[in-house]
Design a protein around this motif. Structure first.
Motif, PDB file in Angstrom:
ATOM      1  N   LYS A  24       0.823  -1.211   0.000  1.00  0.00           N
ATOM      2  CA  LYS A  24       0.000   0.000   0.000  1.00  0.00           C
ATOM      3  C   LYS A  24       0.863   1.270   0.000  1.00  0.00           C
ATOM      4  O   LYS A  24       2.084   1.193   0.094  1.00  0.00           O
ATOM      5  N   CYS A  27       1.814   2.134   4.165  1.00  0.00           N
ATOM      6  CA  CYS A  27       2.144   1.071   5.125  1.00  0.00           C
ATOM      7  C   CYS A  27       2.606  -0.134   4.313  1.00  0.00           C
ATOM      8  O   CYS A  27       2.617  -0.076   3.085  1.00  0.00           O
ATOM      9  N   CYS A  29       1.152  -3.113   4.151  1.00  0.00           N
ATOM     10  CA  CYS A  29       0.103  -4.098   3.874  1.00  0.00           C
ATOM     11  C   CYS A  29       0.091  -4.427   2.385  1.00  0.00           C
ATOM     12  O   CYS A  29       0.456  -3.593   1.561  1.00  0.00           O
ATOM     13  N   CYS A  41      -5.095  -5.166   6.423  1.00  0.00           N
ATOM     14  CA  CYS A  41      -5.168  -3.841   7.060  1.00  0.00           C
ATOM     15  C   CYS A  41      -4.247  -3.804   8.259  1.00  0.00           C
ATOM     16  O   CYS A  41      -3.899  -4.838   8.828  1.00  0.00           O
ATOM     17  N   CYS A  42      -3.878  -2.591   8.661  1.00  0.00           N
ATOM     18  CA  CYS A  42      -3.048  -2.412   9.847  1.00  0.00           C
ATOM     19  C   CYS A  42      -3.414  -1.070  10.468  1.00  0.00           C
ATOM     20  O   CYS A  42      -4.213  -0.322   9.899  1.00  0.00           O
ATOM     21  N   CYS A  45      -3.157   1.976   7.824  1.00  0.00           N
ATOM     22  CA  CYS A  45      -4.164   2.221   6.776  1.00  0.00           C
ATOM     23  C   CYS A  45      -5.562   2.382   7.368  1.00  0.00           C
ATOM     24  O   CYS A  45      -6.468   2.862   6.682  1.00  0.00           O
TER      25      CYS A  45
HETATM   26 ZN    ZN Z   1      -1.798  -1.124   6.408  1.00  0.00          ZN
END
Ligand code: ZN
Ligand code: ADP
Ligand code: MG
Length: 471
Positions: A24, A27, A29, A41-42, A45
């Motif tokens: 992404k 980040c 991900c 996701c993290c 994001c």
């Molecule tokens: Zn993320």
């Protein structure tokens, strides 16, 4: 439609393309499409408090590549901003974008429409992040945040287009450039290329721009044209009946082919733009821009021109350069054959339809050899096509196919003489006419031999042998 009741449309488009990165934008991900909802996701994001985004260099590089492919100036310093709005697909409550200082400015896309060259200016390109995906099942709304934070380039044109056809041709050419540059897979149906179309109308000949409406998220090139024409009619009729066009955000209804009111358009102030405090200014120096420029793959307009320059029909060149996989395949063929023009004709008629269906195809050498067989006079064009088709069906080379199925041109004098005799025996009247001096009747004998040889007798040899026969 170019005009309607004396009014013409003025069109500018905003195109969002998902950049082809593995991670992404801010980040690490995965940016890959699909997967279980919320599995990619993290905290970054999803915008959890305290999370610290950092720019993915690959997204930066692809955005620079996009700018260069569209002839833009790449800004040495660009910055990120937060654009605030509330929507269920935006858990952060703001989108990271570039509002004040975008990465690229002042480009242009040139293309041909009905034989006339047109240029549409690109105002700016900025790097930003995608939002999540909403889907409705009945009255239930589900949210998948996997797309949150996927890098996008937003390409904003100047209001330079003047008809539905021109807007469609522009997006088509833009899409082709981005595909060849390798920045995105540009799938409108999967949302990796999305268009917002801005339309206003004004009396033909007027220089004053009208009030524009923005039609959001149109997902096919055909619908872009329909939406422009629908707006041209709606806005013109509104004005002519004494009303005024209001700045609005609208959507295109694919069933009625009309646009519908969504909301009053937000004003810039509504977004409360602020500089993104977590990401430092992006420095894109000249050396870096040059290194990206060196990696730029050849772009489609240039490749198309090169094909035309070696004698390939304009229409075929355009078709071959409509997709990178077609152009790349033909490049390999071109290197291998002595007759690129015939190879192009065979490619267009026999191979492109197969490749477009995504079916397995013969290796480029096979097509090259097939064109060579024609150039050498070993097969006529019909047999060249047939041997290529058999080669596709049976997985054998066109040469083997021509051998097995007796497709080679007949150059055996003895055999052709026998056929001439046979043709004469069954056309006694014609023979008498020829002997009486009616030279044109020879074509009947030639036709008879062609029939007997299933069209394979070498035409010049046959004609000479017929002349000799009657001497
Ligand atoms: Zn993320
Ligand atoms: P916003 O974010 O408000 O939509 P942008 O600057 O991103 O604004 O995009 C504006 C778009 O509208 C551009 O593509 C521009 O060419 C187009 N546009 C501007 N003025 C007009 C007009 N009078 N008629 C049609 N399109 C217009
Ligand atoms: Mg807009």
């Amino acid at each position: 439609m170019v005009s309607y009741k004396g009014y013409e449309p003025v069109i500018g488009v905003e195109v969002h393309v998902e950049l082809r990165t593995s991670e992404k934008a801010f980040c690490r991900c995965s940016a890959e499409y699909g997967g279980d909802p919320d599995s990619k996701c993290c905290p970054v994001c999803l915008g959890m408090p305290g999370a610290t985004p950092s720019l993915n260099p690959e997204a930066h590089r692809l955005a620079v590549l996009t700018g260069l492919a569209l002839g833009c100036k790449i800004e040495r310093v660009s910055r990120f901003d937060r654009k605030h709005y509330f929507y269920p697909d935006l858990p952060k409550g703001y989108q990271i974008t570039q509002f004040y200082d975008p990465l690229c400015r002042d480009g242009a896309v040139t293309f041909e429409l009905d034989g006339v060259r047109r240029t549409v200016g690109i105002e700016r390109i900025h790097l930003e992040e995608d939002a999540g995906k909403l889907s409705y099942k009945g009255d239930k709304l589900s949210i998948d945040n996997n797309r949150c934070g996927v890098p996008l380039a937003e390409i904003v044109t100047r209001p330079h287009m003047r008809s539905a056809d021109e807007a469609m041709a522009f997006v088509d050419e833009l899409r082709r450039i981005l595909l060849f540059a390798g920045v995105s897979d540009c799938k409108m149906n999967e949302g990796s290329l999305r268009c917002d179309v801005n339309v206003s109308v004004r009396p033909v000949g007027s220089e004053t721009p009208g009030v524009r409406c923005e039609i959001k998220n149109i997902n096919s090139i055909n619908f872009i044209g329909r939406a422009v024409d629908a707006e041209l009619v709606r806005q013109t009729d509104l004005i002519l009946s004494g009303g005024t066009v209001e700045v609005q955000t609208r959507r295109f209804n694919e069933d009625t082919l009309k646009t519908e009111y969504m909301r009053k358009k937000e004003k810039t102030a509504d977004y409360r733009y602020i500089r993104e405090p977590e990401i430092p200014a992006v420095i894109t120096d000249e050396a870096y821009v040059e290194s990206v420029r060196r990696e730029m793959p050849p772009l489609p307009a240039k490749r198309e021109e090169e094909l035309r320059n070696i004698g390939i029909k304009a229409e075929s060149a355009k078709l071959i350069c409509s997709l990178p996989k077609l152009a790349d395949y033909f490049d390999l063929v071109k290197k291998e054959t002595s007759d690129a023009v015939t190879a192009a004709n065979l490619f267009v008629s026999e191979i492109i339809p197969v490749m477009r269906r995504g079916e397995p195809c013969v290796p480029p050498e096979y097509l090259a050899r097939c064109a060579d067989m024609f150039a050498a006079g070993d097969v006529n064009i019909v047999s060249a096509r047939t041997s290529l088709r058999l080669s596709l069906e049976e997985g054998i080379s066109p040469h083997t196919a021509a051998e097995r199925h007796g497709l080679f041109v007949l150059k055996d004098e003895g055999l052709i003489k026998e056929m001439i005799e046979k043709a004469c025996a069954s056309n006694e009247k014609t023979v008498a006419q020829i002997r009486a001096g009616k030279v044109s009747a020879k074509k009947v004998i030639i036709g008879g031999v062609m029939k007997l040889s299933s069209g394979r007798a070498e035409p010049r040899l046959l004609s000479r042998l017929v002349d000799e026969f009657f001497e």
